[in-house]
Design an enzyme around this catalytic site. Structure first.
Site, PDB file in Angstrom:
ATOM      1  N   TYR A  69       0.785  -1.173  -0.106  1.00 43.74           N
ATOM      2  CA  TYR A  69      -0.113  -0.181  -0.040  1.00 43.74           C
ATOM      3  C   TYR A  69       0.858   1.208   0.030  1.00 43.74           C
ATOM      4  O   TYR A  69       1.829   1.332   0.743  1.00 43.74           O
ATOM      5  CB  TYR A  69      -1.025   0.048   1.164  1.00 43.74           C
ATOM      6  CG  TYR A  69      -1.587   1.121   1.309  1.00 43.74           C
ATOM      7  CD1 TYR A  69      -1.474   2.193   2.363  1.00 43.74           C
ATOM      8  CD2 TYR A  69      -2.785   1.476   0.571  1.00 43.74           C
ATOM      9  CE1 TYR A  69      -2.240   3.283   2.659  1.00 43.74           C
ATOM     10  CE2 TYR A  69      -3.604   2.851   0.797  1.00 43.74           C
ATOM     11  CZ  TYR A  69      -3.318   3.372   1.713  1.00 43.74           C
ATOM     12  OH  TYR A  69      -4.131   4.762   2.142  1.00 43.74           O
ATOM     13  N   ASP A  95       9.282   2.601  -0.800  1.00 42.42           N
ATOM     14  CA  ASP A  95       8.463   3.380   0.022  1.00 42.42           C
ATOM     15  C   ASP A  95       8.598   3.041   1.368  1.00 42.42           C
ATOM     16  O   ASP A  95       8.209   1.966   1.876  1.00 42.42           O
ATOM     17  CB  ASP A  95       6.766   2.964  -0.426  1.00 42.42           C
ATOM     18  CG  ASP A  95       5.884   3.542   0.586  1.00 42.42           C
ATOM     19  OD1 ASP A  95       4.762   3.614   0.124  1.00 42.42           O
ATOM     20  OD2 ASP A  95       6.089   4.114   1.524  1.00 42.42           O
ATOM     21  N   LYS A 107       5.282   9.205   8.406  1.00 44.17           N
ATOM     22  CA  LYS A 107       5.214   8.927   9.821  1.00 44.17           C
ATOM     23  C   LYS A 107       6.403   9.435  10.773  1.00 44.17           C
ATOM     24  O   LYS A 107       6.245  10.508  11.382  1.00 44.17           O
ATOM     25  CB  LYS A 107       5.174   7.364  10.119  1.00 44.17           C
ATOM     26  CG  LYS A 107       4.099   6.779   9.084  1.00 44.17           C
ATOM     27  CD  LYS A 107       3.834   5.424   9.055  1.00 44.17           C
ATOM     28  CE  LYS A 107       2.759   4.737   7.972  1.00 44.17           C
ATOM     29  NZ  LYS A 107       1.493   4.839   8.323  1.00 44.17           N
TER      30      LYS A 107
END
Ligand code: KE4
Length: 430
Positions: free
Chosen positions: A144, A239, A267
């Site tokens: 994702y 990613d 994050k």
């Protein structure tokens, strides 16, 4: 457990917010429960609006690697806020955070700060397309990369098929340039990347998957991705929104010693405030406006408060022994859970790397999307509810990871092990 206030708030929220939440996984739908509304957090624990306290293994989905409300992070944000919250102009802290990222991440010579992981990945593939003049993006089933249209494709059918929209509202025209293939599947990788009929701009991957649960790359697969993309002039994008500053200070690329052409972050580098970033070789990054023709912009990019929280967080991670201590206690905990699983008589698999882990309820080794999907999500839901009833807050989905922070001490990890053993016993009796 009293959940009256959460229940009331959920009803109120649902009248004005779709699903009562601002991100779907928070709705607890896949674990057959209703969401907790959190009122505060400290270290490894969160407290909900009914006053229930939980040991937190969600950690805001990764950012809280140093625990909640760390005094150095809170102070940095408070002091910065007192001087203004946003100027729409460059500020010194943007240079500081960018320099820390450039210093830490092997692939990054220049970095652009944005506001979320999605913004980072969508900008990175636009840049890769602009830099190569090609259109096709290759990704892996189960990985994702945020909710930009190009990524919302149905999982591939085992062979390289042009994308089929994975969500209403995503035009076929967009996803026809996205190919999704199997993670850890070297044969399909080679077939796809060596196909001369495909004009591939980039391959984007989670170097450790965290969004089908924790799935670890075979080293041979990861090295083949790197060698093939280099050979074919395909931009390799890691990613590292989850793994960045998580597996090591230099992320998965430092952990595995495999350096991509570009990296996306999020994050942890925001310390809990909205930050994303994409970076890479200067020759690629110099194609981004205003230096280059590829456009990307953002009102709150490099926001002073988010910069302050990110800088304070990275400074904590630089402390000698931070990762050794975090990864050592996580490994010990994973070893305990592995043992408990083996003795439980249940079909469970534990995937663990660094301070990330997932318990899958399946008898298959979980190495890709298909094997992850073999997991019994109802049983995971029961386990989640069992653990919550004992004050342990796991990810409300089988296809996420549990995060351990430096604030999780022996007491918290002992409780995780003991309550896991108790829950598995309950599940086995059913
Ligand atoms: P955001 O846009 O949510 O900041 O980042 C998107 C993203 C990109 N890349 C990876 C590897 C990610 O894990 C994410 C977001 N992660 C999910 C949890 N696995 C966020 C939680 C949520 O969607 O509420």
């Amino acid at each position: 457990m009293n959940k009256n206030q959460s229940k009331k708030m959920f009803e109120k929220a649902s009248r004005v917010i779709p699903g009562g939440v601002n991100s779907p996984v928070r709705a607890f739908r896949s674990v057959g429960s209703e969401p907790l509304f959190i009122s505060s957090a400290q270290g490894a624990r969160v407290t909900d609006v009914d006053g229930n306290e939980f040991i937190d293994f969600v950690c805001s989905w990764g950012p809280m690697i140093a625990g909640h409300a760390h005094p150095e992070i809170v102070t940095a944000v408070k002091e910065t806020a007192a001087k203004g919250t946003s100027f729409g102009a460059p500020t010194p802290n943007e240079i500081t955070l960018a320099e820390l990222v450039v210093e830490a991440v092997p692939s990054i010579e220049k970095v652009r700060l944005v506001n979320s992981g999605t913004e980072a990945t969508m900008s990175a593939i636009r840049l890769a397309r602009g830099f190569t003049g090609k259109n096709i993006v290759v990704k892996f089933d189960g990985c994702y990369h945020g909710h930009a249209d190009s990524f919302l494709v149905k999982a591939g059918s085992g062979v390289a098929t042009l994308g089929i929209p994975g969500s209403p509202g995503v035009p076929e025209d967009v996803v026809k340039n996205t190919i999704s293939i199997g993670y850890n599947d070297i044969e399909t990788l080679e077939k796809t990347l060596l196909d001369d009929s495909l004009d591939i701009a980039c391959l984007i991957m989670e170097p450790v998957a965290g969004n089908m649960g924790c799935v670890i790359p075979d080293r041979a697969f990861l090295e083949r991705v790197r060698s093939l993309t280099r050979e074919r002039g395909i931009v390799l994008i890691f990613d590292e929104v989850i793994t960045g500053f998580r597996l090591a200070y230099g992320g998965a690329q430092e952990y595995f010693g495999v350096t991509p052409d570009m990296t996306c972050l999020g994050k942890i580098i925001g310390g809990g405030l909205p930050v994303g970033a994409y970076g890479g070789r200067a020759e690629i990054m110099d194609q981004i406006a205003p230096d280059g023709p590829v456009y990307q912009a953002g009102t709150l990019s490099g926001n002073p408060l988010a910069m302050a929280a990110g800088i304070a967080t990275l400074k904590l991670l630089q402390k000698p022994g931070f990762y050794e201590a975090l990864n050592e206690k996580s490994a010990e905990c994973a070893g305990r859970l592995q043992e408990i699983g083996e003795k439980s008589g249940l079909a469970v698999q534990l995937n663990h790397i660094g301070s990330l882990m997932t318990v899958f309820f399946t008898d298959q080794k979980v190495v890709d999307f298909d094997s992850a999907m073999s997991a019994d999500t109802d049983r995971y839901g029961e386990h989640f509810r069992n653990m919550l009833s004992q004050g342990v807050y796991l990810a409300p989905s089988q296809f996420e990871v549990a995060f351990i922070s430096s604030a999780h001490g022996p007491e918290e990890l002992e409780t995780l092990a003991k309550m896991t053993e108790w829950s598995f016993k309950k599940l086995a009796e059913k």
